[in-house]
Write a protein that holds these residues in place. Structure first.
Motif, PDB file in Angstrom:
ATOM      1  N   GLN A   1     -48.168  42.567  30.922  1.00 22.54           N
ATOM      2  CA  GLN A   1     -49.335  42.271  30.094  1.00 22.54           C
ATOM      3  C   GLN A   1     -50.260  41.236  30.726  1.00 22.54           C
ATOM      4  O   GLN A   1     -51.144  40.704  30.061  1.00 22.54           O
ATOM      5  CB  GLN A   1     -48.868  41.772  28.721  1.00 22.54           C
ATOM      6  CG  GLN A   1     -48.047  42.784  27.960  1.00 22.54           C
ATOM      7  CD  GLN A   1     -47.548  42.252  26.634  1.00 22.54           C
ATOM      8  OE1 GLN A   1     -48.242  41.482  25.959  1.00 22.54           O
ATOM      9  NE2 GLN A   1     -46.350  42.634  26.256  1.00 22.54           N
ATOM     10  N   GLY A   2     -50.028  40.908  31.983  1.00 27.49           N
ATOM     11  CA  GLY A   2     -50.893  39.953  32.668  1.00 27.49           C
ATOM     12  C   GLY A   2     -50.556  38.493  32.401  1.00 27.49           C
ATOM     13  O   GLY A   2     -51.318  37.602  32.782  1.00 27.49           O
ATOM     14  N   VAL A   3     -49.418  38.238  31.779  1.00 30.14           N
ATOM     15  CA  VAL A   3     -49.042  36.866  31.428  1.00 30.14           C
ATOM     16  C   VAL A   3     -48.751  36.033  32.675  1.00 30.14           C
ATOM     17  O   VAL A   3     -49.127  34.866  32.749  1.00 30.14           O
ATOM     18  CB  VAL A   3     -47.851  36.856  30.448  1.00 30.14           C
ATOM     19  CG1 VAL A   3     -47.347  35.448  30.208  1.00 30.14           C
ATOM     20  CG2 VAL A   3     -48.251  37.515  29.143  1.00 30.14           C
ATOM     21  N   ALA A   4     -48.101  36.625  33.677  1.00 30.86           N
ATOM     22  CA  ALA A   4     -47.792  35.880  34.899  1.00 30.86           C
ATOM     23  C   ALA A   4     -49.077  35.425  35.590  1.00 30.86           C
ATOM     24  O   ALA A   4     -49.179  34.284  36.047  1.00 30.86           O
ATOM     25  CB  ALA A   4     -46.936  36.723  35.840  1.00 30.86           C
ATOM     26  N   ALA A   5     -50.060  36.300  35.645  1.00 27.01           N
ATOM     27  CA  ALA A   5     -51.346  35.933  36.262  1.00 27.01           C
ATOM     28  C   ALA A   5     -52.034  34.842  35.459  1.00 27.01           C
ATOM     29  O   ALA A   5     -52.603  33.897  36.032  1.00 27.01           O
ATOM     30  CB  ALA A   5     -52.243  37.162  36.377  1.00 27.01           C
TER      31      ALA A   5
ATOM     32  N   TYR B   1     -41.400  32.769  35.812  1.00 26.93           N
ATOM     33  CA  TYR B   1     -40.620  33.606  34.892  1.00 26.93           C
ATOM     34  C   TYR B   1     -41.519  34.054  33.755  1.00 26.93           C
ATOM     35  O   TYR B   1     -42.314  33.274  33.226  1.00 26.93           O
ATOM     36  CB  TYR B   1     -39.446  32.813  34.316  1.00 26.93           C
ATOM     37  CG  TYR B   1     -38.778  33.498  33.142  1.00 26.93           C
ATOM     38  CD1 TYR B   1     -37.880  34.542  33.346  1.00 26.93           C
ATOM     39  CD2 TYR B   1     -39.079  33.119  31.835  1.00 26.93           C
ATOM     40  CE1 TYR B   1     -37.287  35.198  32.269  1.00 26.93           C
ATOM     41  CE2 TYR B   1     -38.482  33.770  30.751  1.00 26.93           C
ATOM     42  CZ  TYR B   1     -37.587  34.795  30.979  1.00 26.93           C
ATOM     43  OH  TYR B   1     -37.005  35.433  29.915  1.00 26.93           O
ATOM     44  N   VAL B   2     -41.383  35.314  33.365  1.00 16.95           N
ATOM     45  CA  VAL B   2     -42.022  35.849  32.172  1.00 16.95           C
ATOM     46  C   VAL B   2     -40.951  36.577  31.376  1.00 16.95           C
ATOM     47  O   VAL B   2     -40.213  37.407  31.917  1.00 16.95           O
ATOM     48  CB  VAL B   2     -43.192  36.799  32.517  1.00 16.95           C
ATOM     49  CG1 VAL B   2     -43.750  37.451  31.269  1.00 16.95           C
ATOM     50  CG2 VAL B   2     -44.293  36.053  33.260  1.00 16.95           C
ATOM     51  N   ASN B   3     -40.861  36.268  30.099  1.00 16.84           N
ATOM     52  CA  ASN B   3     -39.906  36.907  29.211  1.00 16.84           C
ATOM     53  C   ASN B   3     -40.134  38.422  29.246  1.00 16.84           C
ATOM     54  O   ASN B   3     -41.286  38.871  29.259  1.00 16.84           O
ATOM     55  CB  ASN B   3     -40.102  36.358  27.791  1.00 16.84           C
ATOM     56  CG  ASN B   3     -39.027  36.790  26.836  1.00 16.84           C
ATOM     57  OD1 ASN B   3     -38.854  37.974  26.566  1.00 16.84           O
ATOM     58  ND2 ASN B   3     -38.310  35.808  26.312  1.00 16.84           N
ATOM     59  N   PRO B   4     -39.059  39.198  29.257  1.00 15.21           N
ATOM     60  CA  PRO B   4     -39.211  40.657  29.332  1.00 15.21           C
ATOM     61  C   PRO B   4     -40.140  41.260  28.271  1.00 15.21           C
ATOM     62  O   PRO B   4     -40.809  42.260  28.550  1.00 15.21           O
ATOM     63  CB  PRO B   4     -37.773  41.173  29.147  1.00 15.21           C
ATOM     64  CG  PRO B   4     -36.919  40.073  29.683  1.00 15.21           C
ATOM     65  CD  PRO B   4     -37.649  38.807  29.307  1.00 15.21           C
TER      66      PRO B   4
ATOM     67  N   LEU C   1     -38.154  30.642  25.388  1.00 16.09           N
ATOM     68  CA  LEU C   1     -39.006  30.574  26.568  1.00 16.09           C
ATOM     69  C   LEU C   1     -39.715  31.905  26.776  1.00 16.09           C
ATOM     70  O   LEU C   1     -39.086  32.953  26.867  1.00 16.09           O
ATOM     71  CB  LEU C   1     -38.162  30.228  27.802  1.00 16.09           C
ATOM     72  CG  LEU C   1     -38.926  30.012  29.103  1.00 16.09           C
ATOM     73  CD1 LEU C   1     -39.867  28.817  28.990  1.00 16.09           C
ATOM     74  CD2 LEU C   1     -37.946  29.822  30.256  1.00 16.09           C
ATOM     75  N   MET C   2     -41.039  31.853  26.840  1.00 15.22           N
ATOM     76  CA  MET C   2     -41.851  33.049  27.047  1.00 15.22           C
ATOM     77  C   MET C   2     -42.297  33.175  28.502  1.00 15.22           C
ATOM     78  O   MET C   2     -42.346  34.266  29.040  1.00 15.22           O
ATOM     79  CB  MET C   2     -43.068  33.044  26.129  1.00 15.22           C
ATOM     80  CG  MET C   2     -42.725  33.184  24.651  1.00 15.22           C
ATOM     81  SD  MET C   2     -42.222  34.862  24.206  1.00 15.22           S
ATOM     82  CE  MET C   2     -40.448  34.721  24.127  1.00 15.22           C
ATOM     83  N   CYS C   3     -42.649  32.057  29.116  1.00 10.98           N
ATOM     84  CA  CYS C   3     -43.013  32.065  30.524  1.00 10.98           C
ATOM     85  C   CYS C   3     -42.922  30.649  31.069  1.00 10.98           C
ATOM     86  O   CYS C   3     -42.988  29.677  30.327  1.00 10.98           O
ATOM     87  CB  CYS C   3     -44.393  32.663  30.747  1.00 10.98           C
ATOM     88  SG  CYS C   3     -45.687  31.897  29.790  1.00 10.98           S
TER      89      CYS C   3
END
Length: 107
Positions: free
Chosen positions: A47-51, A39-42, A19-21
């Motif tokens: 890196q802006g993945v959550a957005a 959730y975003v993998n550590p 799981l990455m996000c």
């Protein structure tokens, strides 16, 4: 990201299935949605993945003509910051929504 859509969940995994996000949401009694977890993998944090994930969620809600609030603190802040871009998905209750971080499936 290769986004996967399930009932109540939008997520992405890597080539090994890790799981990455993930964003999860539930349908409230009034028919609106509540984004209750992100959730975003550590390895991807900062890196802006959550957005990026929230944009995918918002576009999904727009396509499905769903209104939402967010009890997840990150999602709640993101929705408020982007209310001018996504007014059609925001519940009237968004500004009054209580928030809490969901850890291990519990608030």
């Amino acid at each position: 990201m290769d986004w996967q859509y399930e009932n109540g969940r939008i997520y992405s995994t890597d080539e090994n299935g890790e799981l990455m996000c993930e964003a999860t949401f539930i349908r409230k009694e009034n028919g609106e949605m509540d984004i209750d977890h992100t959730y975003v993998n550590p390895v991807l944090r900062g890196q802006g993945v959550a957005a990026q994930m929230m944009e995918v969620v918002a576009e999904y809600f727009r396509k499905e003509q769903l209104k939402t609030t967010a009890t997840c603190s990150y999602a709640n802040i993101w929705l408020k910051r982007h209310e001018k871009l996504y007014p059609d998905i925001l519940s009237e209750d968004t500004s009054d929504q209580a928030v809490a971080c969901k850890i291990d499936g519990k608030h």
